[in-house]
Design a protein around this motif. Sequence first.
Motif, mmCIF file in Angstrom:
data_model
loop_
_atom_site.group_PDB
_atom_site.id
_atom_site.type_symbol
_atom_site.label_atom_id
_atom_site.label_comp_id
_atom_site.label_asym_id
_atom_site.label_seq_id
_atom_site.Cartn_x
_atom_site.Cartn_y
_atom_site.Cartn_z
ATOM 1 N N GLY A 156 0.763 -1.263 -0.030
ATOM 2 C CA GLY A 156 -0.040 0.037 -0.188
ATOM 3 C C GLY A 156 0.684 1.351 -0.085
ATOM 4 O O GLY A 156 2.060 1.244 -0.037
ATOM 5 N N PRO A 157 0.016 2.366 0.127
ATOM 6 C CA PRO A 157 0.953 3.790 0.184
ATOM 7 C C PRO A 157 1.900 3.713 1.366
ATOM 8 O O PRO A 157 1.522 2.924 2.088
ATOM 9 C CB PRO A 157 0.028 4.841 0.370
ATOM 10 N N VAL A 158 2.923 4.509 1.336
ATOM 11 C CA VAL A 158 3.864 4.704 2.700
ATOM 12 C C VAL A 158 3.123 5.176 3.670
ATOM 13 O O VAL A 158 3.624 4.655 4.991
ATOM 14 C CB VAL A 158 5.188 5.475 2.030
ATOM 15 N N GLY A 159 2.082 6.237 3.694
ATOM 16 C CA GLY A 159 1.659 6.733 4.625
ATOM 17 C C GLY A 159 0.516 7.540 4.218
ATOM 18 O O GLY A 159 0.352 7.755 2.989
ATOM 19 N N PHE A 160 -0.538 7.827 5.155
ATOM 20 C CA PHE A 160 -1.705 8.564 4.871
ATOM 21 C C PHE A 160 -1.773 9.779 5.936
ATOM 22 O O PHE A 160 -1.151 10.070 6.583
ATOM 23 C CB PHE A 160 -2.822 7.744 5.330
ATOM 24 N N ILE A 161 -2.555 10.679 5.305
ATOM 25 C CA ILE A 161 -3.041 11.815 5.991
ATOM 26 C C ILE A 161 -4.374 11.544 6.448
ATOM 27 O O ILE A 161 -5.499 11.268 5.855
ATOM 28 C CB ILE A 161 -3.041 13.306 5.289
ATOM 29 N N GLY A 162 -4.650 11.430 7.909
ATOM 30 C CA GLY A 162 -5.844 11.281 8.352
ATOM 31 C C GLY A 162 -6.890 12.327 8.518
ATOM 32 O O GLY A 162 -6.449 13.535 8.257
ATOM 33 N N HIS A 163 -7.950 12.121 9.062
ATOM 34 C CA HIS A 163 -9.074 13.252 9.185
ATOM 35 C C HIS A 163 -9.511 13.060 10.792
ATOM 36 O O HIS A 163 -10.116 12.057 11.031
ATOM 37 C CB HIS A 163 -9.977 12.954 8.440
ATOM 38 N N PHE A 164 -9.060 14.012 11.387
ATOM 39 C CA PHE A 164 -9.223 14.082 13.023
ATOM 40 C C PHE A 164 -10.233 15.144 13.209
ATOM 41 O O PHE A 164 -10.098 16.379 12.916
ATOM 42 C CB PHE A 164 -7.914 14.276 13.858
ATOM 43 N N PRO A 165 -11.174 14.760 14.352
ATOM 44 C CA PRO A 165 -11.892 16.035 14.846
ATOM 45 C C PRO A 165 -11.250 16.583 15.921
ATOM 46 O O PRO A 165 -10.221 16.317 16.440
ATOM 47 C CB PRO A 165 -12.999 15.068 15.604
ATOM 48 N N PRO A 166 -11.865 17.781 16.362
ATOM 49 C CA PRO A 166 -11.269 18.449 17.444
ATOM 50 C C PRO A 166 -10.874 17.891 18.940
ATOM 51 O O PRO A 166 -11.511 16.710 19.226
ATOM 52 C CB PRO A 166 -12.234 19.530 17.767
ATOM 53 N N TYR A 167 -9.934 18.046 19.514
ATOM 54 C CA TYR A 167 -9.622 17.446 20.934
ATOM 55 C C TYR A 167 -10.669 17.706 21.878
ATOM 56 O O TYR A 167 -11.153 18.760 21.973
ATOM 57 C CB TYR A 167 -8.004 17.731 21.149
ATOM 58 N N THR A 168 -10.688 16.878 22.911
ATOM 59 C CA THR A 168 -11.165 17.151 24.131
ATOM 60 C C THR A 168 -10.120 17.986 24.937
ATOM 61 O O THR A 168 -8.814 18.151 24.434
ATOM 62 C CB THR A 168 -11.578 16.141 25.064
ATOM 63 N N PRO A 169 -10.487 18.768 26.192
ATOM 64 C CA PRO A 169 -9.279 19.516 26.902
ATOM 65 C C PRO A 169 -8.125 18.537 27.270
ATOM 66 O O PRO A 169 -6.973 18.726 27.158
ATOM 67 C CB PRO A 169 -9.992 19.856 28.027
ATOM 68 N N LEU A 170 -8.518 17.080 27.667
ATOM 69 C CA LEU A 170 -7.731 16.431 27.919
ATOM 70 C C LEU A 170 -6.689 15.842 26.657
ATOM 71 O O LEU A 170 -5.131 15.942 26.496
ATOM 72 C CB LEU A 170 -8.165 14.801 28.581
ATOM 73 N N GLY A 171 -7.340 15.663 25.505
ATOM 74 C CA GLY A 171 -6.652 15.599 24.349
ATOM 75 C C GLY A 171 -5.521 16.624 23.938
ATOM 76 O O GLY A 171 -4.648 16.292 23.452
#
Length: 276
Positions: A65-80
């Motif tokens: 497969g491809p070497v790597g990907f760009i993911g889709h992330f939602p906003p963090y929680t305060p802890l995140g």
Amino acid sequence: MRGMAGRAAVGLAIVFMWASFASAQTQDDETIHVPKTKTLFEKLIAENKPSAPAPKRDLNGAWTGPVGFIGHFPPYTPLGAERAKLNKSEPVYHLANTNDPLMTCDPLGFPRNIINETRGMRFAQLPDRMIILSQYQRVWREIWMDGRELPKSIDTKDGAPSRWYGYSVGHWDGDYTFVIDSVGMDDRTWLDTSGHPHSVDMRVQERYTRVDHDTLHMSIKIDDPKIYISPFEELTDVTFKWIPNQELEEQLCIPSEGIAYMNIIGHPTGNAEPAK
């Protein structure tokens, strides 16, 4: 001994080559023209050969497969958000100051090992489990199909201990899609090269759909309410191709070579630059 010395010399030669290249790029990036070598995956995609139909309930074999990907992330929680500040990715920080586990050859863990460095993997189906072998670091995962349940809690007094590659169970959804649910991943691992964190309570679902004999699609969903405000599908229908000769490369991260690389590229003067 002579063979080891030869390999060491070759390794250091590569390190010095990259050191010279990095220095030249810093001086005048516009004058550097390095020909891009196509990966096996890129070559197979370009060939676009016709394929036979997919066999039923069968993922056996080696895929690229491809070497790597760009993911889709939602906003963090305060802890995140607080956890994310602790991860210093190489694109943002000077190489000498990154704390990316990859730089010290620590395990990529799951799911990073299927998001980055996915140039090769092999499925091997046994009567009670599916084995997934990763080309990078030559590690494997056991996906149990014997009816067992995933641990209910992780890193608690009565729970299961977290692990680099977690705990996984799988089942077939129809004849061509294999579904894997995983929990219990060690939170020292990152999700990607950008340093997205996760907690030990993260749950991951993979779906592998064999479109035809030579084509496999992968999707990944992540649910980690401690770190992200909502569940999300990080990757959708990422393509993998059947490797014609069914051979995987030996792709290892060698700690001693990593140290040499960091000493020469990361802080060649012996002093790391302060993070900005």
